[in-house]
Design a protein around this motif. Structure first.
Motif, PDB file in Angstrom:
ATOM      1  N   GLY A  70      -6.646   6.984  -1.519  1.00  0.00           N
ATOM      2  CA  GLY A  70      -5.454   7.715  -1.110  1.00  0.00           C
ATOM      3  C   GLY A  70      -5.573   8.123   0.347  1.00  0.00           C
ATOM      4  N   LYS A  71      -4.630   8.899   0.820  1.00  0.00           N
ATOM      5  CA  LYS A  71      -4.602   9.323   2.221  1.00  0.00           C
ATOM      6  C   LYS A  71      -5.891  10.050   2.591  1.00  0.00           C
ATOM      7  CE  LYS A  71      -1.837  11.971   5.536  1.00  0.00           C
ATOM      8  NZ  LYS A  71      -0.612  12.765   5.738  1.00  0.00           N
ATOM      9  N   GLY A  72      -6.468   9.698   3.728  1.00  0.00           N
ATOM     10  CA  GLY A  72      -7.686  10.332   4.199  1.00  0.00           C
ATOM     11  C   GLY A  72      -8.950   9.598   3.822  1.00  0.00           C
ATOM     12  N   CYS A  73      -8.868   8.677   2.862  1.00  0.00           N
ATOM     13  CA  CYS A  73     -10.053   7.938   2.409  1.00  0.00           C
ATOM     14  C   CYS A  73     -10.365   6.795   3.380  1.00  0.00           C
ATOM     15  CB  CYS A  73      -9.833   7.355   1.022  1.00  0.00           C
ATOM     16  SG  CYS A  73      -9.525   8.568  -0.262  1.00  0.00           S
ATOM     17  N   ALA A  74     -11.533   6.206   3.163  1.00  0.00           N
ATOM     18  CA  ALA A  74     -11.928   5.025   3.916  1.00  0.00           C
ATOM     19  C   ALA A  74     -12.478   3.998   2.950  1.00  0.00           C
ATOM     20  CB  ALA A  74     -12.985   5.394   4.959  1.00  0.00           C
ATOM     21  N   CYS A  75     -12.376   2.730   3.322  1.00  0.00           N
ATOM     22  CA  CYS A  75     -12.946   1.637   2.523  1.00  0.00           C
ATOM     23  C   CYS A  75     -14.230   1.179   3.208  1.00  0.00           C
ATOM     24  CB  CYS A  75     -11.952   0.476   2.407  1.00  0.00           C
ATOM     25  SG  CYS A  75     -10.495   0.882   1.416  1.00  0.00           S
ATOM     26  N   TYR A  76     -15.360   1.404   2.536  1.00  0.00           N
ATOM     27  CA  TYR A  76     -16.680   1.131   3.101  1.00  0.00           C
ATOM     28  C   TYR A  76     -17.111  -0.309   2.845  1.00  0.00           C
ATOM     29  CZ  TYR A  76     -17.957   5.990   4.170  1.00  0.00           C
ATOM     30  OH  TYR A  76     -18.030   7.252   4.711  1.00  0.00           O
ATOM     31  N   LEU A  87      -4.694   5.933   6.867  1.00  0.00           N
ATOM     32  CA  LEU A  87      -4.066   6.914   7.756  1.00  0.00           C
ATOM     33  C   LEU A  87      -2.961   7.699   7.069  1.00  0.00           C
ATOM     34  CD1 LEU A  87      -3.645   4.811  11.034  1.00  0.00           C
ATOM     35  CD2 LEU A  87      -5.384   6.536  10.554  1.00  0.00           C
ATOM     36  N   ASP A  88      -2.195   7.019   6.230  1.00  0.00           N
ATOM     37  CA  ASP A  88      -1.070   7.670   5.575  1.00  0.00           C
ATOM     38  C   ASP A  88      -0.800   6.958   4.258  1.00  0.00           C
ATOM     39  OD1 ASP A  88       0.921   9.487   5.159  1.00  0.00           O
ATOM     40  OD2 ASP A  88       2.178   8.858   6.827  1.00  0.00           O
ATOM     41  N   ASP A  89      -0.120   7.661   3.366  1.00  0.00           N
ATOM     42  CA  ASP A  89       0.068   7.108   2.025  1.00  0.00           C
ATOM     43  C   ASP A  89       1.137   7.924   1.318  1.00  0.00           C
ATOM     44  OD1 ASP A  89      -0.220   6.060  -0.550  1.00  0.00           O
ATOM     45  OD2 ASP A  89      -1.894   7.407  -1.002  1.00  0.00           O
ATOM     46  N   SER A  90       2.252   7.318   0.964  1.00  0.00           N
ATOM     47  CA  SER A  90       3.304   8.043   0.258  1.00  0.00           C
ATOM     48  C   SER A  90       3.248   7.818  -1.239  1.00  0.00           C
ATOM     49  CB  SER A  90       4.679   7.621   0.802  1.00  0.00           C
ATOM     50  OG  SER A  90       4.984   6.296   0.415  1.00  0.00           O
ATOM     51  N   CYS A  91       2.266   7.072  -1.700  1.00  0.00           N
ATOM     52  CA  CYS A  91       2.151   6.743  -3.125  1.00  0.00           C
ATOM     53  C   CYS A  91       1.186   7.710  -3.821  1.00  0.00           C
ATOM     54  CB  CYS A  91       1.676   5.296  -3.275  1.00  0.00           C
ATOM     55  SG  CYS A  91       1.642   4.707  -4.968  1.00  0.00           S
ATOM     56  N   GLY A  92      -0.013   7.877  -3.247  1.00  0.00           N
ATOM     57  CA  GLY A  92      -0.928   8.889  -3.753  1.00  0.00           C
ATOM     58  C   GLY A  92      -2.066   8.393  -4.610  1.00  0.00           C
ATOM     59  N   THR A 152      -0.985   0.692  -7.682  1.00  0.00           N
ATOM     60  CA  THR A 152      -1.206   0.771  -9.133  1.00  0.00           C
ATOM     61  C   THR A 152      -2.095   1.955  -9.471  1.00  0.00           C
ATOM     62  OG1 THR A 152      -0.912  -1.591  -9.519  1.00  0.00           O
ATOM     63  CG2 THR A 152      -2.231  -0.400 -11.120  1.00  0.00           C
ATOM     64  N   LYS A 153      -1.731   2.674 -10.539  1.00  0.00           N
ATOM     65  CA  LYS A 153      -2.540   3.789 -11.032  1.00  0.00           C
ATOM     66  C   LYS A 153      -3.047   3.474 -12.429  1.00  0.00           C
ATOM     67  CE  LYS A 153      -2.473   8.786 -11.930  1.00  0.00           C
ATOM     68  NZ  LYS A 153      -1.697  10.042 -11.811  1.00  0.00           N
ATOM     69  N   ILE A 154      -4.353   3.637 -12.621  1.00  0.00           N
ATOM     70  CA  ILE A 154      -4.979   3.465 -13.925  1.00  0.00           C
ATOM     71  C   ILE A 154      -5.632   4.784 -14.315  1.00  0.00           C
ATOM     72  CG2 ILE A 154      -6.768   2.243 -15.228  1.00  0.00           C
ATOM     73  CD1 ILE A 154      -4.360   0.501 -14.533  1.00  0.00           C
ATOM     74  N   ASN A 168       4.149   4.664 -10.948  1.00  0.00           N
ATOM     75  CA  ASN A 168       3.313   5.254  -9.888  1.00  0.00           C
ATOM     76  C   ASN A 168       3.883   5.000  -8.501  1.00  0.00           C
ATOM     77  OD1 ASN A 168       0.754   6.450  -8.841  1.00  0.00           O
ATOM     78  ND2 ASN A 168       0.417   4.366  -8.094  1.00  0.00           N
ATOM     79  N   SER A 169       4.450   3.823  -8.302  1.00  0.00           N
ATOM     80  CA  SER A 169       4.955   3.455  -6.980  1.00  0.00           C
ATOM     81  C   SER A 169       6.456   3.188  -7.048  1.00  0.00           C
ATOM     82  CB  SER A 169       4.223   2.208  -6.463  1.00  0.00           C
ATOM     83  OG  SER A 169       4.732   1.820  -5.207  1.00  0.00           O
ATOM     84  N   ARG A 170       7.210   3.931  -6.246  1.00  0.00           N
ATOM     85  CA  ARG A 170       8.655   3.742  -6.223  1.00  0.00           C
ATOM     86  C   ARG A 170       9.057   2.881  -5.022  1.00  0.00           C
ATOM     87  NH1 ARG A 170      10.321   9.981  -6.736  1.00  0.00           N
ATOM     88  NH2 ARG A 170       8.579  10.100  -5.282  1.00  0.00           N
ATOM     89  N   ALA A 171      10.273   2.419  -5.027  1.00  0.00           N
ATOM     90  CA  ALA A 171      10.766   1.597  -3.916  1.00  0.00           C
ATOM     91  C   ALA A 171      10.633   2.363  -2.602  1.00  0.00           C
ATOM     92  CB  ALA A 171      12.225   1.209  -4.162  1.00  0.00           C
ATOM     93  N   GLY A 172      10.041   1.722  -1.615  1.00  0.00           N
ATOM     94  CA  GLY A 172       9.843   2.346  -0.315  1.00  0.00           C
ATOM     95  C   GLY A 172       8.495   2.996  -0.137  1.00  0.00           C
ATOM     96  N   ALA A 173       7.687   3.084  -1.197  1.00  0.00           N
ATOM     97  CA  ALA A 173       6.349   3.667  -1.063  1.00  0.00           C
ATOM     98  C   ALA A 173       5.513   2.801  -0.114  1.00  0.00           C
ATOM     99  CB  ALA A 173       5.669   3.749  -2.430  1.00  0.00           C
ATOM    100  N   PHE A 174       4.648   3.463   0.667  1.00  0.00           N
ATOM    101  CA  PHE A 174       3.860   2.705   1.641  1.00  0.00           C
ATOM    102  C   PHE A 174       2.461   3.286   1.749  1.00  0.00           C
ATOM    103  CE2 PHE A 174       5.713   6.178   4.054  1.00  0.00           C
ATOM    104  CZ  PHE A 174       4.667   6.607   4.852  1.00  0.00           C
TER     105      PHE A 174
END
Length: 240
Positions: A70-76, A87-92, A152-154, A168-174
């Motif tokens: 989610g927002k604030g995380c990093a992929c190592y 950087l940003d995430d409207s899905c969560g 996708t949310k599990i 979990n994700s609506r139209a326009g989520a980014f």
């Protein structure tokens, strides 16, 4: 976050059920936009100059004490460096633990529809689509690792049972991903293997690449947790 149109380098709509890859240079960012809602975008990240260094799901989760992206995380990467930061995430919530569909899961869910029968309308699966894209870069099965399933949310209950969370994700989520080093991004927009929708109906995702140029010292993902501070330092030193 609004993107200044003058900074956009590339924009394209990726059809549902498709595969694609992109070299995301350090200091640029990729926005994934779910155009219709209900999309699934599997993504794997590699060091563009040495693809033996690649996204590592266990280290990503352990380092940040998280179970989803989610927002604030990093992929190592598997070398303790950061490939991309969120950087940003409207899905969560973006799934990290469920993998991708394959020929068997597709057949169980949708039945059989081969390329010989339906041409480009055949039922593509995530495993084969990612391998097809990896092959364009000289990579293969041994390079395929667990992806992030964006949008996708599990859910996991107390017994460990996993379930797909609809809506979990609506139209326009980014979600916005900044490359902290030159990163090869391999993408696949096939349906998630746990999506209960009976019809094969993969959704399109808009790809927007722009020159974000947010310095590591100013990236809010750096202070998400103490471990990220070390990860950003490792990455900056590598890129000197």
């Amino acid at each position: 976050m609004n993107i200044d149109p003058k900074l956009i380098l590339f924009e394209e709509t990726m059809p549902g059920g498709w595969n694609r890859s992109h070299l995301l240079k350090r200091g640029t960012a990729l926005r994934l936009t779910d155009l219709e809602g209900g999309a699934n975008m599997a993504a794997i990240f590699y060091n563009a100059h040495n693809p033996t260094e690649r996204y590592n799901m266990p280290d990503t989760l352990k380092a940040q004490f998280i179970s989803c992206i989610g927002k604030g995380c990093a992929c190592y990467s598997d070398l303790g460096r950061i490939l991309v930061s969120v950087l940003d995430d409207s899905c969560g919530w973006h799934d990290t633990i469920s993998g991708v569909s394959n020929a068997r899961t597709n057949e169980r869910r949708y039945g059989s529809r081969s390329y010989q029968e339906a041409r480009n309308g055949y039922y593509r699966n995530g495993h084969d689509a990612l391998l097809l894209e990896l092959a364009k870069h000289g990579l293969g099965k041994r390079d395929l690792v667990a992806p992030v399933n964006f949008f996708t949310k599990i859910a996991v209950d107390e017994t460990g049972a996993m379930s797909f969370v609809a809506g979990n994700s609506r139209a326009g989520a980014f979600v916005d991903l900044q490359a902290e080093m030159d990163t090869l991004v391999v993408l696949c927009s096939c349906p998630h293997p746990m999506d209960p929708t009976p019809e094969y109906a993969p959704k399109p995702v808009r790809l927007t690449v722009w020159r974000s140029a947010i310095a590591p010292e100013e990236n809010p993902c750096r202070t998400f947790c103490p471990q990220n501070e070390r990860g950003f330092i490792n990455t900056v030193e590598y890129c000197l």
